[in-house]
Design a protein around this motif. Structure first.
Motif, PDB file in Angstrom:
ATOM      1  N   ALA A   1      -3.524  25.855 -25.871  1.00 27.72           N
ATOM      2  CA  ALA A   1      -2.074  25.975 -26.033  1.00 27.72           C
ATOM      3  C   ALA A   1      -1.332  25.164 -24.983  1.00 27.72           C
ATOM      4  O   ALA A   1      -0.350  24.473 -25.275  1.00 27.72           O
ATOM      5  CB  ALA A   1      -1.669  27.452 -25.956  1.00 27.72           C
ATOM      6  N   GLY A   2      -1.784  25.216 -23.743  1.00 25.85           N
ATOM      7  CA  GLY A   2      -1.109  24.505 -22.670  1.00 25.85           C
ATOM      8  C   GLY A   2      -1.276  23.000 -22.739  1.00 25.85           C
ATOM      9  O   GLY A   2      -0.402  22.245 -22.305  1.00 25.85           O
ATOM     10  N   HIS A   3      -2.385  22.558 -23.336  1.00 24.76           N
ATOM     11  CA  HIS A   3      -2.685  21.128 -23.406  1.00 24.76           C
ATOM     12  C   HIS A   3      -1.692  20.369 -24.289  1.00 24.76           C
ATOM     13  O   HIS A   3      -1.592  19.144 -24.196  1.00 24.76           O
ATOM     14  CB  HIS A   3      -4.107  20.934 -23.934  1.00 24.76           C
ATOM     15  CG  HIS A   3      -4.571  19.516 -23.928  1.00 24.76           C
ATOM     16  ND1 HIS A   3      -4.693  18.772 -22.770  1.00 24.76           N
ATOM     17  CD2 HIS A   3      -4.939  18.679 -24.941  1.00 24.76           C
ATOM     18  CE1 HIS A   3      -5.124  17.561 -23.074  1.00 24.76           C
ATOM     19  NE2 HIS A   3      -5.280  17.470 -24.379  1.00 24.76           N
TER      20      HIS A   3
ATOM     21  N   SER B   1      -1.404  17.892 -19.513  1.00 20.34           N
ATOM     22  CA  SER B   1      -2.717  17.275 -19.708  1.00 20.34           C
ATOM     23  C   SER B   1      -3.861  18.188 -19.262  1.00 20.34           C
ATOM     24  O   SER B   1      -4.861  18.323 -19.953  1.00 20.34           O
ATOM     25  CB  SER B   1      -2.793  15.941 -18.965  1.00 20.34           C
ATOM     26  OG  SER B   1      -2.610  16.130 -17.571  1.00 20.34           O
ATOM     27  N   ARG B   2      -3.693  18.813 -18.108  1.00 18.19           N
ATOM     28  CA  ARG B   2      -4.699  19.765 -17.646  1.00 18.19           C
ATOM     29  C   ARG B   2      -4.003  20.980 -17.043  1.00 18.19           C
ATOM     30  O   ARG B   2      -3.724  21.030 -15.855  1.00 18.19           O
ATOM     31  CB  ARG B   2      -5.629  19.126 -16.613  1.00 18.19           C
ATOM     32  CG  ARG B   2      -6.752  20.070 -16.195  1.00 18.19           C
ATOM     33  CD  ARG B   2      -7.768  19.390 -15.299  1.00 18.19           C
ATOM     34  NE  ARG B   2      -8.774  20.349 -14.865  1.00 18.19           N
ATOM     35  CZ  ARG B   2      -9.834  20.049 -14.124  1.00 18.19           C
ATOM     36  NH1 ARG B   2     -10.024  18.805 -13.728  1.00 18.19           N
ATOM     37  NH2 ARG B   2     -10.703  20.974 -13.767  1.00 18.19           N
ATOM     38  N   PRO B   3      -3.711  21.978 -17.866  1.00 10.07           N
ATOM     39  CA  PRO B   3      -2.953  23.142 -17.384  1.00 10.07           C
ATOM     40  C   PRO B   3      -3.762  24.027 -16.445  1.00 10.07           C
ATOM     41  O   PRO B   3      -4.985  24.108 -16.539  1.00 10.07           O
ATOM     42  CB  PRO B   3      -2.620  23.889 -18.682  1.00 10.07           C
ATOM     43  CG  PRO B   3      -3.716  23.508 -19.629  1.00 10.07           C
ATOM     44  CD  PRO B   3      -4.056  22.085 -19.293  1.00 10.07           C
ATOM     45  N   ALA B   4      -3.056  24.665 -15.537  1.00  7.61           N
ATOM     46  CA  ALA B   4      -3.640  25.740 -14.737  1.00  7.61           C
ATOM     47  C   ALA B   4      -3.545  27.027 -15.556  1.00  7.61           C
ATOM     48  O   ALA B   4      -2.710  27.146 -16.454  1.00  7.61           O
ATOM     49  CB  ALA B   4      -2.895  25.888 -13.424  1.00  7.61           C
ATOM     50  N   ILE B   5      -4.410  27.987 -15.262  1.00  6.46           N
ATOM     51  CA  ILE B   5      -4.443  29.230 -16.038  1.00  6.46           C
ATOM     52  C   ILE B   5      -4.210  30.428 -15.129  1.00  6.46           C
ATOM     53  O   ILE B   5      -4.860  30.579 -14.086  1.00  6.46           O
ATOM     54  CB  ILE B   5      -5.799  29.397 -16.757  1.00  6.46           C
ATOM     55  CG1 ILE B   5      -6.057  28.211 -17.691  1.00  6.46           C
ATOM     56  CG2 ILE B   5      -5.818  30.707 -17.545  1.00  6.46           C
ATOM     57  CD1 ILE B   5      -5.045  28.041 -18.802  1.00  6.46           C
TER      58      ILE B   5
END
Length: 260
Positions: free
Chosen positions: A189-191, A195-199
């Protein structure tokens, strides 16, 4: 030069399966026994099933559904009740008038799209259909609050982690905060925008015990109005689930670039 996304050996077979799934000419079909599915064969019994519509048509109608059911029902002149329900027959007739190439569309086609959607974006009851999450319009969603996992996940910009760990999570321009069932779901979902989401991990057990409501919206999506910082935990970037998804998403992006 090694790619910064990949920091250890990855399960190559998963990458290959992911790319193959994205590249296949997937169609929306209906198995007589197991219902609607996306693909060439029923995932349960391997039957070919009845052809409903092409992947292109399904995606195009899916975008129309998202527009009407989440943001702007007035664009197609359909009435929506305060719980977000729209009559699928009236919607199909409205689409026929505005998009003549969809002269064949009927209400049951929306049911097929909803049933085949793995994320549970839409809910169908009789002739009525609604989106289960993603709204920018004010609604009173009567969604269930049971069977909430002990932990849920939320993607964000890595540079914003410290801010959220101090101030919590708010809905922003949406009506609700959208939480994901797994780290993989949150990464995907974050992508879309990072580009590279933190969780961030949400301790839902404590949050619910302290009076915060979390709704079950789709198969992988859950909603809340806000989430204070005291219930948040930053999942480190070297977590195996994050590393696996980093590999899948990066390889998928590279494959898409090669096809352009």
């Amino acid at each position: 030069m090694p790619n910064p996304w990949i920091t250890k050996t990855k399960p190559v077979h998963k990458v290959q399966q992911y790319i193959a799934c994205r590249r296949d000419d997937i169609m929306l079909r209906q198995c007589r026994t197991h219902g609607h599915f996306s693909g060439t064969n029923c995932p349960t019994c391997n039957a070919e099933g009845k052809f409903i519509m092409s992947d292109r048509e399904s995606n195009s109608l899916g975008r129309i559904l998202a527009l009407v059911l989440r943001h702007a029902p007035e664009k197609f002149g359909v009435e929506m009740d305060l719980n977000g329900w729209v009559n699928s027959r009236e919607l199909s007739e409205a689409i026929q008038k505005q998009r003549r190439h969809y002269h064949w569309i009927r209400g049951w086609h929306f049911e097929a799209i909803a049933n085949a959607d793995e994320k549970g974006r839409y809910q169908v009851e009789g002739e009525m259909i609604r989106a289960t999450y993603g709204h920018s319009i004010e609604l009173e969603l009567d969604l269930p609050t049971d069977e909430i996992p002990e932990a849920l996940y939320w993607p964000c910009d890595p540079e914003a982690v410290a801010t959220h760990m101090e101030l919590g999570i708010t809905a922003g321009d949406r009506k609700h905060v959208h939480l994901s069932k797994t780290i993989s779901n949150a990464m995907e979902a974050g992508h879309v925008r990072i580009s590279r989401p933190a969780i961030l991990e949400v301790d839902t057990t404590r949050a619910i015990a302290d009076g915060f409501t979390i709704w079950r919206a789709g198969t992988t999506v859950f909603l809340c109005e806000e989430m204070p910082a005291e219930y948040l935990f930053h999942v480190e970037a070297d977590d195996p689930s994050i590393q696996d998804m980093v590999c899948l998403l990066y390889t998928s992006d590279a494959a898409d670039d090669s096809l352009r």
